[in-house]
Scaffold this active site. Structure first.
Site, PDB file in Angstrom:
ATOM      1  N   THR A   1       0.828  -1.217   0.000  1.00 61.48           N
ATOM      2  CA  THR A   1       0.000   0.000   0.000  1.00 61.48           C
ATOM      3  C   THR A   1       0.857   1.260   0.000  1.00 61.48           C
ATOM      4  OG1 THR A   1      -1.633  -1.233   1.230  1.00 61.48           O
ATOM      5  CG2 THR A   1      -1.864   1.147   1.247  1.00 61.48           C
ATOM      6  N   VAL A   2       1.794   1.336   0.950  1.00 61.50           N
ATOM      7  CA  VAL A   2       2.586   2.572   1.061  1.00 61.50           C
ATOM      8  C   VAL A   2       3.606   2.667  -0.077  1.00 61.50           C
ATOM      9  CG1 VAL A   2       4.102   3.927   2.546  1.00 61.50           C
ATOM     10  CG2 VAL A   2       2.230   2.632   3.564  1.00 61.50           C
TER      11      VAL A   2
ATOM     12  N   LYS B   1       8.267   1.081  12.081  1.00 61.27           N
ATOM     13  CA  LYS B   1       8.266   1.421  13.514  1.00 61.27           C
ATOM     14  C   LYS B   1       8.774   0.282  14.383  1.00 61.27           C
ATOM     15  CE  LYS B   1       3.985   1.568  12.293  1.00 61.27           C
ATOM     16  NZ  LYS B   1       3.736   1.414  11.131  1.00 61.27           N
TER      17      LYS B   1
ATOM     18  N   GLY C   1       1.868   8.402  10.405  1.00 60.69           N
ATOM     19  CA  GLY C   1       1.559   8.355   8.963  1.00 60.69           C
ATOM     20  C   GLY C   1       1.815   9.673   8.255  1.00 60.69           C
TER      21      GLY C   1
ATOM     22  N   GLY D   1     -12.353  -2.806   5.801  1.00 66.96           N
ATOM     23  CA  GLY D   1     -10.939  -2.575   5.478  1.00 66.96           C
ATOM     24  C   GLY D   1     -10.248  -1.582   6.395  1.00 66.96           C
TER      25      GLY D   1
ATOM     26  N   ASP E   1       1.366  -1.564  18.342  1.00 70.03           N
ATOM     27  CA  ASP E   1       1.694  -0.582  17.300  1.00 70.03           C
ATOM     28  C   ASP E   1       1.913   0.800  17.945  1.00 70.03           C
ATOM     29  OD1 ASP E   1       1.511   0.352  14.310  1.00 70.03           O
ATOM     30  OD2 ASP E   1       0.072   1.610  15.375  1.00 70.03           O
TER      31      ASP E   1
ATOM     32  N   LYS F   1       5.505   3.198  18.416  1.00 71.50           N
ATOM     33  CA  LYS F   1       5.558   4.630  18.091  1.00 71.50           C
ATOM     34  C   LYS F   1       5.984   5.440  19.317  1.00 71.50           C
ATOM     35  CE  LYS F   1       2.090   3.940  14.495  1.00 71.50           C
ATOM     36  NZ  LYS F   1       0.654   3.855  14.190  1.00 71.50           N
TER      37      LYS F   1
ATOM     38  N   GLY G   1      -2.593   5.092   5.744  1.00 74.03           N
ATOM     39  CA  GLY G   1      -3.167   5.262   4.406  1.00 74.03           C
ATOM     40  C   GLY G   1      -2.084   5.488   3.373  1.00 74.03           C
TER      41      GLY G   1
HETATM   42  N1  HSE Z   1      -2.223   0.116  11.818  1.00 71.80           N
HETATM   43  C1  HSE Z   1      -1.944   1.474  12.155  1.00 71.80           C
HETATM   44  C2  HSE Z   1      -3.225   2.176  12.528  1.00 71.80           C
HETATM   45  C3  HSE Z   1      -1.261   2.249  11.073  1.00 71.80           C
HETATM   46  O1  HSE Z   1      -4.304   1.562  12.570  1.00 71.80           O
HETATM   47  O2  HSE Z   1      -3.162   3.359  12.807  1.00 71.80           O
HETATM   48  C4  HSE Z   1       0.168   1.869  10.907  1.00 71.80           C
HETATM   49  O3  HSE Z   1       0.893   2.094  12.056  1.00 71.80           O
END
Ligand code: HSE
Length: 432
Positions: free
Chosen positions: A13-14, A105, A134, A187, A201, A205, A303
């Site tokens: 995606t990125v 990350k 992001g 999604g 996650d 960060k 995104g």
């Molecule tokens: N999966 C993360 C989120 C984005 O839902 O914000 C990537 O770190």
């Protein structure tokens, strides 16, 4: 015009977003930088799937190491993620003297120390703006705009999946599992959601922010992390609202001068505060510097194009450094004095507690007595009648004065073990 060749590792995606951005805005970037940023190579194991971007087929390959060794590639962009092959590739690029831009990350949170040491030895840049927030330039703000500040605290809503789920739970009164399932179908959430909903996650960060702000390199496995799954339910969201708060999965990174607090947990934030209005998939970071006071960074935390925007910003920075012949060899800053990282339970705040206790004479006095014995002072308490009494047990909500988390946990353990207890207590810190 000087050409700068870019090689992308990872065409997901990125990666596809970065390719699309580099192609779409090539002329604009040339006007702004005086350099032609050329997409030279893209490596992925799958180069047949349509990624929604038209690239010259000769650019595509399946051997990521060949991209690193290609003399026409000046900057390596790692967008594979994780600590496995991505870590090997990042190291190989640095060893080859090529600057790296990454959004990884997990790799930086777990192995950043060694990677930045290697980058410093080799004199190459490692930029990682898209690893946090992001499309929001949080890392850039900490690194550049706020560089002259002592950072007092960072409070971040850094996971869009959790924020989306919590927002829908509150707005629609739906349970966690229902919203997660619907988010997966739409999604917005991964099929395997644990990295997001269990807080890891956000923790990665938080560790990167702490490294930038305070020069600490914590072992992430020892940090305090609580996600939203199994922790927040509809009743908590309603009670939080009654007390004037909203529940957010918050990363808290703070320095009291002697030690650094780094933790992730569902936390109550004032409904009229800046963080409470961050809803849906949006992210935000509220940074307090000793000179700047509070600044807020808000936007899309994930995104294709928002994340690509930050990656491309890093590519341009690295290109400028290459052009000036002065790589900044950007590394995590070190503090003059090593700062201790607070252990779990050492954090202090006010707390929200929801208890289920036997609806019998003396129960409330018993529970409040236990808080008192552990040095936890009660600021407010709420028990509704008669609907909150269920099967002979009543729901009691308590807001404490400032207390040590370890003391609150000890009190809750004692209450839970008593025959008066009707279930596992729910407890959240309050970020006033
Ligand atoms: N999966 C993360 C989120 C984005 O839902 O914000 C990537 O770190």
């Amino acid at each position: 015009m000087r050409e700068i060749g870019v090689g992308i590792l990872g065409f997901g995606t990125v990666g596809a977003g970065v390719a699309a951005g580099l192609l779409k805005n090539r002329e604009l970037m040339a006007e702004r930088t005086g350099m032609d940023i050329v997409l030279r190579r893209i490596a992925d194991l799958d180069i047949t799937t349509d990624r929604g971007v038209e690239v010259d087929p000769s650019v595509l390959c399946t051997d990521a190491f060949s991209v690193i060794s290609d003399p026409s590639v000046d900057i390596v962009v790692e967008l594979i993620g994780g600590c496995g092959i991505a870590g090997k590739l990042v190291r190989a690029a640095i060893e080859a003297g090529k600057p790296v831009v990454t959004a990884n990350k997990k790799l930086l949170a777990e192995q950043g120390c060694e990677i930045f040491k290697l980058a410093q030895e080799k004199g190459v840049d490692v930029f990682f703006g898209a690893s946090v927030g992001g499309g929001i330039p949080v890392i850039r703000a900490l690194r550049d705009g706020l560089a002259g500040n002592r950072i007092e605290s960072v409070h971040g809503i850094l996971n869009g999946t959790c924020n989306y789920i919590l927002t829908r739970m509150e707005k629609e009164g739906l349970p966690f599992e229902t919203v997660l399932k619907s988010a997966q179908e739409e999604g917005y959430a991964e099929a395997e959601p644990s990295l997001d909903v269990d807080g890891f996650d956000t923790l990665h960060k938080a560790a990167i922010i702490a490294a930038l702000a305070y020069g600490v390199q914590p072992d992430v496995h020892t940090l305090s992390v609580e996600g939203i799954r199994g922790a927040v339910d509809g009743a908590d969201i309603v009670y939080a609202g009654e007390f004037g708060y909203r529940i957010k999965l918050l990363a808290v990174i703070k320095n009291d001068g002697e030690s650094v607090e780094i933790r992730v947990a569902p936390t109550m934030v004032p409904r009229d505060g800046m963080l409470a209005s961050v809803s849906g998939v949006f992210n935000a970071a509220l940074i307090k510097g000793d000179l700047s006071d509070k600044t807020l960074y808000y936007g899309r935390g994930a995104g294709r194009l928002p994340t690509a925007s930050t990656v491309i910003g890093d590519i341009l920075d690295v290109a400028r450094n290459l052009s000036s012949g002065q790589p900044r060899a950007f590394v995590i800053p070190r503090t003059r004095m090593p700062l201790r990282i607070k252990a779990k339970g050492e954090e202090k705040s006010r707390f929200y507690v929801r208890l289920s206790i036997k609806d019998a004479p003396g129960s409330l006095a018993f529970a409040s007595g236990i808080f008192g014995n552990h040095g936890v002072s009660i600021s407010a308490a709420l028990q509704k009648e008669p609907g909150s009494s269920c099967g002979g047990f009543a729901t009691v909500v308590i807001i404490t004065h400032e207390a040590l988390r370890a003391d609150v946990d000890a009190a809750l353990e004692e209450i839970s073990e008593s025959p008066l207890s009707g279930g596992v207590p729910h407890c959240f810190g309050i970020a006033d």
